[in-house]
Design a protein around this motif. Structure first.
Motif, PDB file in Angstrom:
ATOM      1  N   ARG A 408      -9.968  -9.152   4.130  1.00  0.00           N
ATOM      2  CA  ARG A 408      -9.933  -9.605   2.740  1.00  0.00           C
ATOM      3  C   ARG A 408     -10.094 -11.112   2.648  1.00  0.00           C
ATOM      4  O   ARG A 408     -10.463 -11.632   1.614  1.00  0.00           O
ATOM      5  CB  ARG A 408      -8.604  -9.204   2.092  1.00  0.00           C
TER       6      ARG A 408
ATOM      7  N   TYR B  14       1.548  -2.355  -4.557  1.00  0.00           N
ATOM      8  CA  TYR B  14       1.819  -3.623  -3.859  1.00  0.00           C
ATOM      9  C   TYR B  14       2.960  -4.316  -4.560  1.00  0.00           C
ATOM     10  O   TYR B  14       2.993  -4.392  -5.782  1.00  0.00           O
ATOM     11  CB  TYR B  14       0.595  -4.542  -3.913  1.00  0.00           C
ATOM     12  N   THR B  16       4.654  -7.900  -4.779  1.00  0.00           N
ATOM     13  CA  THR B  16       4.694  -9.309  -4.387  1.00  0.00           C
ATOM     14  C   THR B  16       5.816  -9.940  -5.206  1.00  0.00           C
ATOM     15  O   THR B  16       5.651 -10.201  -6.394  1.00  0.00           O
ATOM     16  CB  THR B  16       3.356 -10.009  -4.692  1.00  0.00           C
ATOM     17  N   VAL B  21       1.992  -4.153  -8.304  1.00  0.00           N
ATOM     18  CA  VAL B  21       0.623  -3.799  -8.686  1.00  0.00           C
ATOM     19  C   VAL B  21       0.375  -2.366  -8.242  1.00  0.00           C
ATOM     20  O   VAL B  21       0.482  -2.040  -7.065  1.00  0.00           O
ATOM     21  CB  VAL B  21      -0.407  -4.747  -8.020  1.00  0.00           C
ATOM     22  N   ALA B  23      -2.155  -0.428  -7.338  1.00  0.00           N
ATOM     23  CA  ALA B  23      -3.563  -0.616  -6.995  1.00  0.00           C
ATOM     24  C   ALA B  23      -4.323   0.703  -6.980  1.00  0.00           C
ATOM     25  O   ALA B  23      -5.488   0.772  -7.360  1.00  0.00           O
ATOM     26  CB  ALA B  23      -3.687  -1.304  -5.640  1.00  0.00           C
ATOM     27  N   PRO B  42     -14.608  -1.797 -11.789  1.00  0.00           N
ATOM     28  CA  PRO B  42     -14.540  -3.260 -11.854  1.00  0.00           C
ATOM     29  C   PRO B  42     -13.723  -3.847 -10.708  1.00  0.00           C
ATOM     30  O   PRO B  42     -13.018  -3.138 -10.008  1.00  0.00           O
ATOM     31  CB  PRO B  42     -13.865  -3.527 -13.200  1.00  0.00           C
ATOM     32  N   SER B  43     -13.861  -5.131 -10.580  1.00  0.00           N
ATOM     33  CA  SER B  43     -13.118  -5.821  -9.531  1.00  0.00           C
ATOM     34  C   SER B  43     -11.622  -5.612  -9.729  1.00  0.00           C
ATOM     35  O   SER B  43     -11.117  -5.683 -10.840  1.00  0.00           O
ATOM     36  CB  SER B  43     -13.451  -7.311  -9.589  1.00  0.00           C
ATOM     37  N   GLY B  44     -10.942  -5.302  -8.673  1.00  0.00           N
ATOM     38  CA  GLY B  44      -9.500  -5.089  -8.745  1.00  0.00           C
ATOM     39  C   GLY B  44      -9.126  -3.679  -9.132  1.00  0.00           C
ATOM     40  O   GLY B  44      -7.949  -3.375  -9.337  1.00  0.00           O
ATOM     41  N   SER B  45     -10.113  -2.784  -9.217  1.00  0.00           N
ATOM     42  CA  SER B  45      -9.798  -1.417  -9.636  1.00  0.00           C
ATOM     43  C   SER B  45      -9.268  -0.566  -8.481  1.00  0.00           C
ATOM     44  O   SER B  45      -8.898   0.584  -8.678  1.00  0.00           O
ATOM     45  CB  SER B  45     -11.039  -0.761 -10.262  1.00  0.00           C
ATOM     46  N   GLY B  46      -9.275  -1.102  -7.287  1.00  0.00           N
ATOM     47  CA  GLY B  46      -8.632  -0.387  -6.181  1.00  0.00           C
ATOM     48  C   GLY B  46      -9.585   0.260  -5.195  1.00  0.00           C
ATOM     49  O   GLY B  46      -9.163   1.035  -4.342  1.00  0.00           O
ATOM     50  N   LYS B  47     -10.869  -0.082  -5.247  1.00  0.00           N
ATOM     51  CA  LYS B  47     -11.863   0.551  -4.377  1.00  0.00           C
ATOM     52  C   LYS B  47     -11.579   0.282  -2.896  1.00  0.00           C
ATOM     53  O   LYS B  47     -11.504   1.205  -2.080  1.00  0.00           O
ATOM     54  CB  LYS B  47     -13.269   0.027  -4.731  1.00  0.00           C
ATOM     55  N   THR B  48     -11.426  -0.994  -2.600  1.00  0.00           N
ATOM     56  CA  THR B  48     -11.192  -1.361  -1.201  1.00  0.00           C
ATOM     57  C   THR B  48      -9.893  -0.745  -0.690  1.00  0.00           C
ATOM     58  O   THR B  48      -9.828  -0.192   0.418  1.00  0.00           O
ATOM     59  CB  THR B  48     -11.140  -2.896  -1.068  1.00  0.00           C
ATOM     60  N   GLU B 170     -18.872  -2.113  -0.235  1.00  0.00           N
ATOM     61  CA  GLU B 170     -19.859  -3.036  -0.815  1.00  0.00           C
ATOM     62  C   GLU B 170     -20.857  -3.559   0.214  1.00  0.00           C
ATOM     63  O   GLU B 170     -20.968  -4.760   0.431  1.00  0.00           O
ATOM     64  CB  GLU B 170     -19.137  -4.217  -1.478  1.00  0.00           C
ATOM     65  N   HIS B 203     -20.351  -2.412  -6.606  1.00  0.00           N
ATOM     66  CA  HIS B 203     -20.619  -2.913  -7.959  1.00  0.00           C
ATOM     67  C   HIS B 203     -22.092  -2.719  -8.263  1.00  0.00           C
ATOM     68  O   HIS B 203     -22.547  -2.994  -9.359  1.00  0.00           O
ATOM     69  CB  HIS B 203     -20.391  -4.425  -8.023  1.00  0.00           C
TER      70      HIS B 203
HETATM   71  N1  LIG Z   1      -2.276  -7.299   0.050  1.00  0.00           N
HETATM   72  C1  LIG Z   1      -2.159  -7.239  -1.277  1.00  0.00           C
HETATM   73  N2  LIG Z   1      -1.030  -7.672  -1.889  1.00  0.00           N
HETATM   74  C2  LIG Z   1      -0.912  -7.604  -3.211  1.00  0.00           C
HETATM   75  N3  LIG Z   1      -1.827  -7.123  -4.027  1.00  0.00           N
HETATM   76  C3  LIG Z   1      -2.987  -6.674  -3.503  1.00  0.00           C
HETATM   77  C4  LIG Z   1      -3.204  -6.725  -2.094  1.00  0.00           C
HETATM   78  N4  LIG Z   1      -4.412  -6.210  -1.828  1.00  0.00           N
HETATM   79  C5  LIG Z   1      -4.942  -5.871  -3.026  1.00  0.00           C
HETATM   80  N5  LIG Z   1      -4.085  -6.154  -4.016  1.00  0.00           N
HETATM   81  C6  LIG Z   1      -4.304  -5.867  -5.421  1.00  0.00           C
HETATM   82  O1  LIG Z   1      -4.632  -4.512  -5.567  1.00  0.00           O
HETATM   83  C7  LIG Z   1      -5.596  -4.353  -6.569  1.00  0.00           C
HETATM   84  C8  LIG Z   1      -6.787  -3.596  -6.034  1.00  0.00           C
HETATM   85  O2  LIG Z   1      -7.477  -4.411  -5.116  1.00  0.00           O
HETATM   86  P1  LIG Z   1      -8.792  -3.943  -4.393  1.00  0.00           P
HETATM   87  O3  LIG Z   1      -9.196  -4.997  -3.481  1.00  0.00           O
HETATM   88  O4  LIG Z   1      -8.586  -2.579  -3.869  1.00  0.00           O
HETATM   89  O5  LIG Z   1      -9.820  -3.890  -5.599  1.00  0.00           O
HETATM   90  P2  LIG Z   1     -11.390  -3.709  -5.491  1.00  0.00           P
HETATM   91  O6  LIG Z   1     -11.732  -2.648  -6.452  1.00  0.00           O
HETATM   92  O7  LIG Z   1     -11.804  -3.537  -4.100  1.00  0.00           O
HETATM   93  O8  LIG Z   1     -11.908  -5.092  -6.033  1.00  0.00           O
HETATM   94  P3  LIG Z   1     -13.230  -5.871  -5.648  1.00  0.00           P
HETATM   95  O9  LIG Z   1     -14.340  -5.168  -6.400  1.00  0.00           O
HETATM   96  O10 LIG Z   1     -13.015  -7.240  -6.153  1.00  0.00           O
HETATM   97  O11 LIG Z   1     -13.386  -5.797  -4.174  1.00  0.00           O
HETATM   98  C9  LIG Z   1      -5.959  -5.741  -7.053  1.00  0.00           C
HETATM   99  O12 LIG Z   1      -5.256  -5.987  -8.244  1.00  0.00           O
HETATM  100  C10 LIG Z   1      -5.474  -6.641  -5.981  1.00  0.00           C
HETATM  101  O13 LIG Z   1      -5.061  -7.874  -6.493  1.00  0.00           O
END
Ligand SMILES: Nc1ncnc2c1ncn2[C@@H]1O[C@H](COP(=O)(O)OP(=O)(O)OP(=O)(O)O)[C@@H](O)[C@H]1O
Ligand SMILES: [Mg+2]
Lengths: 410, 228
Positions: A408, B14, B16, B21, B23, B42-48, B170, B203
């Motif tokens: 990440r 998550y 913090t 969150v 996720a 969208p970004s932050g939707s939890g894909k990764t 991605e 995306h």
């Molecule tokens: N290690 C972590 N600690 C706290 N929150 C986290 C952590 N990893 C991810 N998040 C949160 O979890 C949510 C999902 O993150 P994730 O990376 O899965 O989204 P994504 O869909 O892959 O986004 P992107 O398209 O930007 O890659 C986000 O709100 C992110 O801030």
């Protein structure tokens, strides 16, 4: 693959590897030079000291060393001689007779330490010949009918105001209890000696000493000279074993036992160099830790991928440790070459102390380095083990990389 | 049963400090063998996060993953590491390759861990390189390749050990549209000809268009799941 990766990683960040290597090389050379000076220097002093008169191994009557005395004597038999000549490490064996006495020249008098030697043999084994400053060395042939010759130490000569050719009266006690006195001619005078113990020495032919002291064929000491002083303990042990069946009254001792004050004070002096070791371990340790930690930080993502692909953490540890290991070997090779160069002037010119230093009765004005093995293998061991041990810290850190976090952040 | 991955009520929260969150929120779906699926959102939707939980790289707060017929929940770290190595191919967004290893060595790496003999490794590498259109670059090192070429090598590395599924987070995000499109064509071909199962997070509208199934995430939950 692990070795390949480790090796290539070294050349990946050349500057950083160079910096790490540099701290190892500097540490290596510092340690090597210190060792060459202390070990090599002391080695020279020991050689000088033992060559001067002590020899490397001595044979006495078993009680002689503790309480030297006219009666604690031995007979240099053919059997003993055979055992000694059979030992290939022994180059010279010289018999000696010792006693105390009073020396007179005109109204001047002083206590004397009578030393009976075999002139030719003694000259071959020791540096005695070089020390004669005035006059002549003792002649090897002893004529009982002529006035016997003596050699005086510098200190003795100045107290007695002796000159070459002076007539000297010596008074002592014979082994039969009689008073021994005789007239001698001063044939030579020694140069100023570095050994303060020798100040009272008066040398004469061993046969004359035996006659004078009524010792018959008895002697007090057989001093043995080896090629390498490091063999002393080994040779002493062998002799002890071989002589045990022949003569039960004999004791075999190394120069370390005979000259304990000298040996101990030298050892004490040497132990000071461990501080140097510590400093070098610190230099190498910090240098390695610092750069390896930085490297690991930069490669976090890579480690994450390796772990995600199924590498085991120990593989990463291995990779990092091997990388440092290879680098430390390269550094050691370079360090050894540089040390060879750096020790050279120390060997040839040496270092002169601002003030002469006295170690166990020996006054030392300068110290010379030497190419001793320990000056190379010790730095190799210290540098490589320090580097490897220190690299374990970052290596474990890398092995605990969380692939998710690593991926990440980039 | 021909499912490769089965997700059941997956959740990831998550924490913090005070902030929580959510996720990934109650996600369940099954990926069948041979699918070419995109997870969009969208970004932050939890894909990764979701992809990482599927491979066991990241633990889930609750829910279960069944990969190649086995639940990964109770596996030890080293078993999971081997299991992942044998069943999942990874393609990351960028910097996939180990810079000190040549193309050949990068592709060989997993096979090496698996203990496949050298001869077979070499054969498979040259075969796979021609399939991804990169014959002749075996001896080159990653920095000497373009981004698109690097991603192709990553694809080659991912599929060479015949895993059950390729998880690609991605994969085209750092490529220009031409290289991205070419890479996608290549993966699509592997999917059609060899039946390799792909699961993307993306995306990229191009991937979404060409996917045979599109799962959309919103705030960590499945918003839609369409098979074309
Ligand atoms: N290690 C972590 N600690 C706290 N929150 C986290 C952590 N990893 C991810 N998040 C949160 O979890 C949510 C999902 O993150 P994730 O990376 O899965 O989204 P994504 O869909 O892959 O986004 P992107 O398209 O930007 O890659 C986000 O709100 C992110 O801030
Ligand atoms: Mg993401």
């Amino acid at each position: 693959m692990l070795w390949k990766m480790a090796f290539r990683n070294i050349f990946r960040q050349k500057r950083r590897s160079l910096f790490t290597a540099l701290s190892m090389i500097i540490g290596f050379v510092m340690l090597s030079v210190t060792m060459a000076l202390s070990e090599g220097g002391y080695g020279n002093i020991i050689k000088m000291f033992t060559k001067d008169h002590t020899g490397h191994v001595q044979i006495h009557h078993k009680e002689y060393l503790e309480r030297p005395g006219l009666y604690r004597s031995l007979v240099y038999t053919k059997k003993i001689e055979k055992i000694i000549t059979e030992n290939r490490e022994i180059k010279h064996a010289v018999p000696r007779v010792f006693s105390g006495g009073l020396a007179f020249i005109d109204e001047k008098t002083t206590g004397a330490r009578i030393v009976g030697i075999q002139p030719a043999q003694e000259a071959k084994a020791t540096t005695i010949l070089n020390k004669v400053e005035k006059g002549e060395y003792l002649s090897d042939h002893w004529n009982p009918d002529k006035k016997a010759e003596v050699l005086l130490s510098h200190g003795m000569a100045s107290i007695l105001k002796a000159k070459v050719g002076s007539e000297l009266v010596l008074i002592s006690q014979g082994a039969d209890g009689s008073i021994a006195n005789d007239l001698f001619t001063v044939t030579g005078i020694f140069a100023k000696d570095f050994d303060t113990m020798d100040r009272m020495n008066i040398y004469m032919h061993i046969n004359k000493a035996q006659e004078f002291l009524v010792l018959n064929n008895k002697i007090h000491e057989i001093a043995l000279f080896l090629d390498d002083y490091l063999d002393s303990t080994k040779v002493a042990k062998q002799l002890k074993k071989n002589l045990a069946g022949v003569e039960s009254t004999l004791a075999v001792d190394t120069w370390m036992d005979v000259e304990q004050t000298f040996y101990r004070s030298m050892e004490a002096d040497k132990s000071g160099s461990w501080i140097m070791n510590l400093i070098i371990i610190l230099i190498v340790g910090i240098g390695v830790l610092n750069t390896v930690l930085m490297v690991i930080l930069e490669r976090t993502r890579e480690y994450g991928i390796l772990l995600a692909l199924g590498s085991r953490p120990y593989m990463l540890i291995g990779m990092i440790v091997v990388e440092t290991f290879i680098l430390s070997i390269i550094s050691s090779i370079i360090g050894a070459l540089l040390s060879l160069l750096a020790i050279w002037p120390l060997k040839v010119y040496g270092i002169t102390y601002p003030e002469p230093v006295s170690i166990g009765g020996i006054t030392i004005e300068s110290i010379n380095g030497a190419y001793v093995p320990i000056a190379f293998w010790m730095p190799i061991v210290v540098v490589i083990s320090t580097a490897v041990i220190v690299s374990l810290i970052p290596a474990f850190k890398a092995a605990h990389t969380d692939p998710v976090k690593a991926m990440r952040t980039f | 049963m021909n499912s490769v991955i089965e997700l059941q009520k997956m959740n990831k929260i998550y924490k913090t400090g005070e902030i929580e969150v959510h996720a990934v929120n109650d996600v369940s779906f099954t990926i069948e063998r041979g699918e070419f699926t995109a997870i969009a959102g969208p970004s932050g939707s939890g894909k990764t996060t979701l992809l990482n939980m599927m491979s066991g790289l990241e633990s889930s707060t609750s829910g279960s993953v069944i990969l190649a017929g086995q639940s990964i929940a109770k596996m030890s770290a080293s078993d999971l590491s081997d299991f992942r190595r044998d069943h999942i191919g990874f393609i990351f967004q960028s910097y996939n390759l180990i810079p000190v290893l040549s193309v050949q060595e990068n592709i060989e790496y997993i096979m090496l861990l698996q203990g496949i003999p050298k001869e077979e490794r070499r054969q498979r590498v040259s075969k796979i390189l021609s399939e991804v259109g990169l014959s002749g670059v075996e001896k080159r090192f990653p920095p000497q390749l373009s981004g698109g070429q690097q991603q192709r090598v990553a694809v080659a590395r991912a599929i060479v050990s015949h895993p059950d599924i390729i998880l690609a987070d991605e994969p085209t995000a750092n490529l220009d549209s031409k290289s991205g499109s070419d890479l996608l064509d290549m993966m699509k071909e592997l999917n059609t000809n060899r039946g390799v199962t792909f699961l993307f997070s993306t995306h990229d509208s191009m991937i979404m268009e060409r996917a045979t199934r599109l799962i959309t995430l919103h705030d960590g939950a499945v918003a839609s799941d369409v098979t074309k």
